[in-house]
Structure formats: C-alpha cells, structure tokens
Design a protein around this motif. Structure first.
Motif, mmCIF file in Angstrom:
data_model
loop_
_atom_site.group_PDB
_atom_site.id
_atom_site.type_symbol
_atom_site.label_atom_id
_atom_site.label_comp_id
_atom_site.label_asym_id
_atom_site.label_seq_id
_atom_site.Cartn_x
_atom_site.Cartn_y
_atom_site.Cartn_z
ATOM 1 N N UNK A 1 18.164 -37.340 79.813
ATOM 2 C CA UNK A 1 18.142 -36.700 81.127
ATOM 3 C C UNK A 1 16.827 -37.043 81.830
ATOM 4 N N UNK A 2 16.888 -37.148 83.128
ATOM 5 C CA UNK A 2 15.678 -37.473 83.890
ATOM 6 C C UNK A 2 14.732 -36.278 83.910
ATOM 7 N N UNK A 3 13.452 -36.559 83.665
ATOM 8 C CA UNK A 3 12.395 -35.558 83.735
ATOM 9 C C UNK A 3 11.088 -36.264 84.071
ATOM 10 N N UNK A 4 10.498 -35.898 85.188
ATOM 11 C CA UNK A 4 9.208 -36.446 85.589
ATOM 12 C C UNK A 4 8.201 -35.303 85.562
ATOM 13 N N UNK A 5 7.317 -35.315 84.573
ATOM 14 C CA UNK A 5 6.355 -34.238 84.412
ATOM 15 C C UNK A 5 5.293 -34.206 85.503
ATOM 16 N N UNK A 6 5.237 -35.233 86.334
ATOM 17 C CA UNK A 6 4.313 -35.249 87.473
ATOM 18 C C UNK A 6 4.920 -34.555 88.691
ATOM 19 N N UNK A 7 6.098 -33.962 88.502
ATOM 20 C CA UNK A 7 6.788 -33.270 89.585
ATOM 21 C C UNK A 7 7.322 -31.931 89.077
ATOM 22 N N UNK A 8 6.761 -30.837 89.576
ATOM 23 C CA UNK A 8 7.244 -29.526 89.148
ATOM 24 C C UNK A 8 8.694 -29.316 89.586
ATOM 25 N N UNK A 9 9.104 -29.942 90.675
ATOM 26 C CA UNK A 9 10.501 -29.884 91.104
ATOM 27 C C UNK A 9 11.395 -30.518 90.044
ATOM 28 N N UNK A 10 10.995 -31.674 89.528
ATOM 29 C CA UNK A 10 11.764 -32.346 88.487
ATOM 30 C C UNK A 10 11.826 -31.500 87.219
ATOM 31 N N UNK A 11 10.712 -30.858 86.863
ATOM 32 C CA UNK A 11 10.683 -29.989 85.679
ATOM 33 C C UNK A 11 11.676 -28.839 85.861
ATOM 34 N N UNK A 12 11.669 -28.237 87.035
ATOM 35 C CA UNK A 12 12.598 -27.121 87.300
ATOM 36 C C UNK A 12 14.059 -27.597 87.258
ATOM 37 N N UNK A 13 14.332 -28.767 87.822
ATOM 38 C CA UNK A 13 15.693 -29.309 87.794
ATOM 39 C C UNK A 13 16.145 -29.589 86.365
ATOM 40 N N UNK A 14 15.266 -30.147 85.556
ATOM 41 C CA UNK A 14 15.582 -30.429 84.157
ATOM 42 C C UNK A 14 15.883 -29.127 83.413
ATOM 43 N N UNK A 15 15.039 -28.119 83.595
ATOM 44 C CA UNK A 15 15.252 -26.832 82.915
ATOM 45 C C UNK A 15 16.575 -26.197 83.345
ATOM 46 N N UNK A 16 16.882 -26.258 84.631
ATOM 47 C CA UNK A 16 18.160 -25.707 85.108
ATOM 48 C C UNK A 16 19.333 -26.449 84.483
ATOM 49 N N UNK A 17 19.218 -27.753 84.381
ATOM 50 C CA UNK A 17 20.280 -28.552 83.760
ATOM 51 C C UNK A 17 20.457 -28.154 82.293
ATOM 52 N N UNK A 18 19.356 -27.975 81.583
ATOM 53 C CA UNK A 18 19.440 -27.573 80.179
ATOM 54 C C UNK A 18 20.122 -26.209 80.052
ATOM 55 N N UNK A 19 19.767 -25.297 80.910
ATOM 56 C CA UNK A 19 20.367 -23.956 80.867
ATOM 57 C C UNK A 19 21.863 -24.017 81.152
ATOM 58 N N UNK A 20 22.243 -24.892 82.074
ATOM 59 C CA UNK A 20 23.649 -25.041 82.455
ATOM 60 C C UNK A 20 24.469 -25.752 81.391
ATOM 61 N N UNK A 21 23.901 -26.800 80.796
ATOM 62 C CA UNK A 21 24.689 -27.693 79.950
ATOM 63 C C UNK A 21 24.520 -27.468 78.450
ATOM 64 N N UNK A 22 23.459 -26.804 78.045
ATOM 65 C CA UNK A 22 23.209 -26.629 76.616
ATOM 66 C C UNK A 22 23.249 -25.143 76.253
ATOM 67 N N UNK A 23 24.042 -24.798 75.272
ATOM 68 C CA UNK A 23 24.109 -23.409 74.842
ATOM 69 C C UNK A 23 22.853 -22.993 74.098
ATOM 70 N N UNK A 24 22.247 -23.933 73.401
ATOM 71 C CA UNK A 24 21.092 -23.619 72.562
ATOM 72 C C UNK A 24 19.944 -24.592 72.838
ATOM 73 N N UNK A 25 18.743 -24.103 72.640
ATOM 74 C CA UNK A 25 17.563 -24.955 72.573
ATOM 75 C C UNK A 25 16.873 -24.549 71.272
#
Length: 175
Positions: free
Chosen positions: A28-52
């Motif tokens: 999955x795309x994640x650019x740590x130089x962008x807090x927007x990208x970090x938030x999008x990645x986290x939202x995707x994980x919450x939506x698509x993955x039952x567990x972390x």
C-alpha cells in the motif's frame, strides 16, 4: 506494507509472499513525509484489515540535505519520527483490539549523541546540521518508544496488550 515507491513495494511483497507462502502480504502507498498520506494509509488499514498484530516502523532517511516535508517539518524529523508517531497513534486502537500485538520501532545508535531542541525542532533558528538533525530524529524515536511502552504497560505487556520495543540497526540491541 506501506511504502513510498510502489514498484519496489510490490516487488518486496511478492518476494515475502513467495518465501513465507503467506498470501496476506499487501503493498500500500505510504509517504511518511506527508501526514495526509499517513492518515490515508491508517484509514485504509482500518477499513481493509480486521487485525493489526504487528506494526514495524522501519522507514527513514539519513543525513539528507536541509529540506521540509509536505507539512513543513524538517525532513529527517518528519520522515524518521513524526510519520511513525502519527501512524502508531492512528492504529493504536486497532493494535489494542488485536492484542496481544506489538509495535517495533527501529532506530540507530545515533540517538546516543542526539539532542532534542524543543525550541527549534525544525532548524529554523540555528544553522542546519544534517548529522545532528538525523541524531535528533533517532533520539525522538527512542523517547517515543520508551513512553509508549510505559503507557501500554511495558515491553511485552505480559501478553495482555500491546507490547512495545525498540531495536538499533546493525547491533541487534534492544532498549
């Protein structure tokens, strides 16, 4: 797996799937130089993955020239620390729900000579020093890891919660 370069990420995910025979390795795309990208990645994980079950914070930049993240932070502090800090906190509820789970923050021995300048984290009032900026970002990793472990009940959390530990590159040292 969250990566900035999706071509390299897909290749690494394919290798891991082949080596481990685990089909559940996603790129999955994640650019740590962008807090927007970090938030999008986290939202995707919450939506698509039952567990972390495990969050490994391992990405970073080293001794790069003076520069800013998309959000205006010093590049090394932003990528090496703030992106991981935000990601961990955004996924913390999911990590707790998946307990026993673990957060592993990788850093380097450079934290030993790091100094936190809380008045000038972004190197706006002093001459930029690429080495010291890197060391400061690595010290921030260690301080965050220790505080997170303390708040969550220790390194292993006795199997009841979220364990937190840190590792230093190349030395295998734990703290």
């Amino acid at each position: 797996m969250g990566c900035r370069d999706m071509e390299k990420c897909e290749e690494a995910a394919k290798d891991i799937r082949g080596t481990t025979l685990n089909p559940h390795v996603y790129a999955c795309h994640l650019d740590l130089a962008s807090l927007k990208s970090v938030r999008q990645f986290a939202e995707r994980m919450k939506r698509e993955q039952q567990r972390v079950d495990v969050l490994i914070n391992n990405a970073g930049v080293m001794r790069c020239p003076a520069g800013r993240t998309e959000d205006g932070f010093d590049m090394q502090l932003g990528v090496n620390h703030l992106g991981h800090f935000l990601l961990t906190n955004l996924l913390l509820d999911q990590l707790k729900e998946s307990a026993p789970s673990r957060v592993i923050n990788l850093t380097s021995l450079a934290h030993v000579v790091g100094k936190m300048d809380f008045v000038d984290l972004n190197w706006e009032k002093r001459k930029f020093d690429t080495k010291q900026a890197y060391c400061q970002s690595k010290l921030a990793n260690v301080l965050f890891t220790r505080e997170l472990a303390k708040r969550l009940g220790g390194e292993s959390a006795g199997g009841r919660g979220v364990g937190v530990c840190g590792r230093e590159y190349g030395l295998g040292a734990r703290w």
